[in-house]
Write an enzyme that holds these catalytic residues in place. Structure first.
Site, PDB file in Angstrom:
ATOM      1  CG  ASP A  12     -23.739  34.239  22.464  1.00  0.00           C
ATOM      2  OD1 ASP A  12     -23.982  33.179  23.069  1.00  0.00           O
ATOM      3  OD2 ASP A  12     -23.050  35.161  22.955  1.00  0.00           O
ATOM      4  CE  LYS A 110     -22.089  33.372  25.746  1.00  0.00           C
ATOM      5  NZ  LYS A 110     -22.128  34.840  25.704  1.00  0.00           N
ATOM      6  CB  CYS A 155     -19.424  35.184  22.501  1.00  0.00           C
ATOM      7  SG  CYS A 155     -19.989  36.393  23.740  1.00  0.00           S
TER       8      CYS A 155
HETATM    9  C1  VGL Z   1     -21.244  39.200  22.836  1.00  0.00           C
HETATM   10  C2  VGL Z   1     -20.709  41.334  23.491  1.00  0.00           C
HETATM   11  C3  VGL Z   1     -21.558  41.238  24.570  1.00  0.00           C
HETATM   12  C4  VGL Z   1     -21.047  38.100  21.851  1.00  0.00           C
HETATM   13  C5  VGL Z   1     -22.083  39.096  23.924  1.00  0.00           C
HETATM   14  O1  VGL Z   1     -21.939  37.243  21.718  1.00  0.00           O
HETATM   15  O2  VGL Z   1     -19.977  38.075  21.197  1.00  0.00           O
HETATM   16  N1  VGL Z   1     -20.546  40.329  22.641  1.00  0.00           N
HETATM   17  N2  VGL Z   1     -22.232  40.110  24.776  1.00  0.00           N
END
Ligand code: VGL
Ligand code: ZN
Length: 203
Positions: A12, A110, A155
Site C-alpha cells: 500500500d 484488495k 495491512c
Molecule cells: C490500511 C486502514 C485501512 C493499511 C488500509 O494500508 O494499513 N489501513 N485501509
C-alpha cells in the site's frame, strides 16, 4: 541479488497513506526511497493496492453519525471506521509518484468488496476470499517473502501473518514500515505479534 525464490512485497505505497493523504501515516513517505533502493535486488516484486469502491463499509462517511476511529460491527466482523481513502480510480489510490513502479512485477488489489475490509494482501478480513497472491507466488516458485510498506499495524501486519500461514518464510523489513498508531505502542505490539508468529524482523 536475492535468490529467485524470494519475493519483495510492497504494501500500500499509495498517496492516501502519505503524510499529506486522507489516511496519513506519519513518516510514511520515508519508506518510498528504501523500497526503490531494494527493488533491483529482487526478481519478483509484488505490490498491494488498497482499492475501495466509494460505498465501502470501512468508510465512516458511509454510516450515519459515525466518525473515523470508531469501531462498528460490519456484517459480523469488528470494523475500525476510516476516513474515505484509496477510492478506485482516484488520485489518493495511486501509487506514490516517487515509487519506481516499473520494477513491480504484479499488483494485487484488495478491499474491492464494499461489505468487507481487506488488510492483508492475501485474504479479506474474514479469510473468505483470496486475492490469488499466494497461488501466484507459488506458481513462480517463491518460497520466501520480504515485506515492507504501510501501515505496520494494519495491512503490513496482516500481510505478514497470512504469508506465514501460507507457508512462506517471511521477513519484515522494519526500517521500511510505519504505522497508524491509533494507540501509542501499536507498531511495537504489531512487530512483536509478527515475530511471535514466526516472522524474522530485519532491523
Ligand atoms: C490500511 C486502514 C485501512 C493499511 C488500509 O494500508 O494499513 N489501513 N485501509
Ligand atoms: Zn483501506
Amino acid at each position: 541479488m536475492h535468490a529467485q525464490n524470494v519475493a519483495l512485497i510492497l504494501v500500500d505505497l499509495q498517496v492516501d497513506f502519505m503524510p499529506m493523504g486522507m489516511l496519513p501515516v506519519a513518516e510514511g513517505d520515508q519508506v518510498v526511497p528504501i523500497a526503490n533502493a531494494l527493488m533491483p535486488a529482487y526478481h519478483t516484486v509484488v505490490a498491494t493496492q488498497d482499492w475501495h469502491p466509494a460505498n465501502h463499509g470501512s468508510f465512516a462517511a458511509n454510516h450515519p453519525w459515525r466518525k473515523p476511529g470508531q469501531v462498528i460491527d460490519l456484517h459480523g466482523l469488528p470494523q475500525v471506521l476510516w476516513p474515505i481513502h484509496c477510492v478506485q480510480e482516484t488520485w489518493g489510490a495511486e501509487f506514490v509518484a516517487e515509487l519506481d513502479t516499473d520494477r513491480i512485477t504484479r499488483v494485487f488489489q484488495k478491499g474491492t468488496d464494499p461489505e468487507i475490509d481487506s488488510y492483508s494482501g492475501f485474504f479479506d478480513n474474514g479469510h473468505r476470499k483470496s486475492t490469488g497472491m499466494a497461488e501466484w507466488l507459488r506458481a513462480r516458485g517463491i518460497e520466501e517473502v520480504h515485506v515492507l510498506g504501510l501501515a505496520a499495524d494494519f495491512c503490513v501486519k496482516f500481510t505478514v501473518l497470512d504469508a506465514l500461514k501460507e507457508g512462506f518464510r517471511t521477513t519484515l523489513i522494519r526500517e521500511a514500515t510505519r504505522g497508524v498508531e491509533l494507540e501509542a505502542g501499536d507498531v511495537e505490539r504489531a512487530v512483536a505479534e509478527m515475530r511471535e508468529a514466526g516472522a524474522e524482523i530485519l532491523v
